[in-house]
Design a protein around this motif. Structure first.
Motif, PDB file in Angstrom:
ATOM      1  N   LYS A 112       0.663  -1.138   0.413  1.00 37.16           N
ATOM      2  CA  LYS A 112      -0.108  -0.302  -0.298  1.00 37.16           C
ATOM      3  C   LYS A 112       1.123   1.072  -0.114  1.00 37.16           C
ATOM      4  O   LYS A 112       2.036   1.803   1.650  1.00 37.16           O
ATOM      5  CB  LYS A 112      -0.705   0.244   1.185  1.00 37.16           C
ATOM      6  CG  LYS A 112      -1.907  -1.284   1.325  1.00 37.16           C
ATOM      7  CD  LYS A 112      -3.149  -1.236   0.465  1.00 37.16           C
ATOM      8  CE  LYS A 112      -3.837  -2.466   1.323  1.00 37.16           C
ATOM      9  NZ  LYS A 112      -4.892  -2.247  -0.060  1.00 37.16           N
ATOM     10  N   LEU A 113       0.646   1.895  -1.216  1.00 41.26           N
ATOM     11  CA  LEU A 113       1.930   3.382  -1.099  1.00 41.26           C
ATOM     12  C   LEU A 113       0.849   4.219  -1.385  1.00 41.26           C
ATOM     13  O   LEU A 113       0.060   4.378  -1.733  1.00 41.26           O
ATOM     14  CB  LEU A 113       2.724   3.400  -2.970  1.00 41.26           C
ATOM     15  CG  LEU A 113       3.303   1.906  -2.698  1.00 41.26           C
ATOM     16  CD1 LEU A 113       4.299   1.711  -3.582  1.00 41.26           C
ATOM     17  CD2 LEU A 113       4.529   1.320  -1.772  1.00 41.26           C
ATOM     18  N   VAL A 114       1.787   5.144  -0.831  1.00 45.81           N
ATOM     19  CA  VAL A 114       1.000   6.620  -0.319  1.00 45.81           C
ATOM     20  C   VAL A 114       2.047   7.115  -1.114  1.00 45.81           C
ATOM     21  O   VAL A 114       2.861   7.807  -0.752  1.00 45.81           O
ATOM     22  CB  VAL A 114       0.607   7.650   1.045  1.00 45.81           C
ATOM     23  CG1 VAL A 114      -0.108   8.766   0.136  1.00 45.81           C
ATOM     24  CG2 VAL A 114      -0.224   6.607   1.325  1.00 45.81           C
ATOM     25  N   ASP A 115       1.739   8.049  -2.861  1.00 46.89           N
ATOM     26  CA  ASP A 115       2.481   8.872  -2.738  1.00 46.89           C
ATOM     27  C   ASP A 115       2.225  10.468  -3.284  1.00 46.89           C
ATOM     28  O   ASP A 115       1.053  10.933  -4.045  1.00 46.89           O
ATOM     29  CB  ASP A 115       2.702   8.646  -4.757  1.00 46.89           C
ATOM     30  CG  ASP A 115       3.484   9.426  -5.677  1.00 46.89           C
ATOM     31  OD1 ASP A 115       4.483  10.446  -5.219  1.00 46.89           O
ATOM     32  OD2 ASP A 115       3.627   8.966  -6.664  1.00 46.89           O
ATOM     33  N   ARG A 116       3.173  11.224  -2.626  1.00 49.02           N
ATOM     34  CA  ARG A 116       2.738  13.098  -2.449  1.00 49.02           C
ATOM     35  C   ARG A 116       2.777  14.046  -3.340  1.00 49.02           C
ATOM     36  O   ARG A 116       2.795  14.598  -3.681  1.00 49.02           O
ATOM     37  CB  ARG A 116       2.542  13.005  -1.095  1.00 49.02           C
ATOM     38  CG  ARG A 116       2.754  12.388  -0.267  1.00 49.02           C
ATOM     39  CD  ARG A 116       2.824  13.315   1.541  1.00 49.02           C
ATOM     40  NE  ARG A 116       2.363  11.770   2.855  1.00 49.02           N
ATOM     41  CZ  ARG A 116       2.805  11.798   4.075  1.00 49.02           C
ATOM     42  NH1 ARG A 116       3.264  13.068   4.616  1.00 49.02           N
ATOM     43  NH2 ARG A 116       1.812  11.384   4.557  1.00 49.02           N
ATOM     44  N   GLY A 117       2.911  12.859  -4.486  1.00 52.91           N
ATOM     45  CA  GLY A 117       3.715  13.703  -5.218  1.00 52.91           C
ATOM     46  C   GLY A 117       5.437  14.426  -5.248  1.00 52.91           C
ATOM     47  O   GLY A 117       6.063  14.043  -4.040  1.00 52.91           O
ATOM     48  N   ALA A 118       6.019  15.261  -6.113  1.00 50.73           N
ATOM     49  CA  ALA A 118       7.308  15.943  -6.168  1.00 50.73           C
ATOM     50  C   ALA A 118       8.558  14.399  -4.904  1.00 50.73           C
ATOM     51  O   ALA A 118       9.019  14.882  -3.841  1.00 50.73           O
ATOM     52  CB  ALA A 118       7.048  16.879  -4.821  1.00 50.73           C
ATOM     53  N   GLY A 119       8.392  13.464  -5.982  1.00 45.29           N
ATOM     54  CA  GLY A 119       9.137  11.986  -4.958  1.00 45.29           C
ATOM     55  C   GLY A 119       9.339  11.669  -3.549  1.00 45.29           C
ATOM     56  O   GLY A 119       9.711  10.818  -3.458  1.00 45.29           O
TER      57      GLY A 119
END
Length: 157
Positions: A80-87
């Motif tokens: 389960k990944l959370v990608d908040r953007g900006a790396g």
């Protein structure tokens, strides 16, 4: 009198009796809801919830969501990944081969995306992937002193 009572019981048991709008809805009864139709306020509230969800999702990066790492057609790890953007990517993992094991899940220690390479370090495993075309990455899993080819695919909603 007895025949009328028996007939009424049979009709109610089979759901064939006409029901008044105020009659209770039984557990096994299909085609009826315990609520009436949604009010204008209910529809507006649900619409706002859906719009808020869609807006929040628009700010998420492409790695956000549930993923499965497979090797030779067998699910190895779930993420389960959370990608908040900006790396900035965070996540948790679960070993699909050891369901319920105390050491069978945890947080991903490090997730790096550099160019077309995605690297995940967790537990005693390292996954190095390339591609990222659509919702699939391919690469290699290194764990317990061995290496094997793997594919990371985004789980369907």
């Amino acid at each position: 009198m007895r025949l009328a009572a028996a007939l009424t019981l049979c009709l109610v048991a089979t759901g064939a009796a006409a029901q008044s709008p105020d009659a209770p809805v039984l557990v096994g009864q299909t085609g009826r809801s315990h609520d009436g139709p949604p009010s204008v306020a209910d529809v507006a509230y649900e619409s706002r919830l859906r719009a808020s969800y869609a807006s929040a999702q628009a700010f998420q990066g492409p790695l956000d969501g549930a993923w499965t790492l497979s090797g030779e057609g067998v699910g190895l790890y779930g993420f389960k990944l959370v990608d908040r953007g900006a790396g900035v990517v965070e996540g948790a993992w679960r070993d699909l081969r050891r369901v319920g094991a105390l050491a069978g899940s945890g947080f991903v220690d490090d997730i790096r995306r550099e160019g077309g390479v995605l690297t995940l370090r967790f537990g005693r495993a390292v996954v190095s992937l390339t591609g990222g075309y659509g919702d699939a990455w391919t690469g290699e899993l290194a764990e317990a002193g061995s290496r094997r080819p793997v594919t990371l695919r985004k789980d369907p909603l």
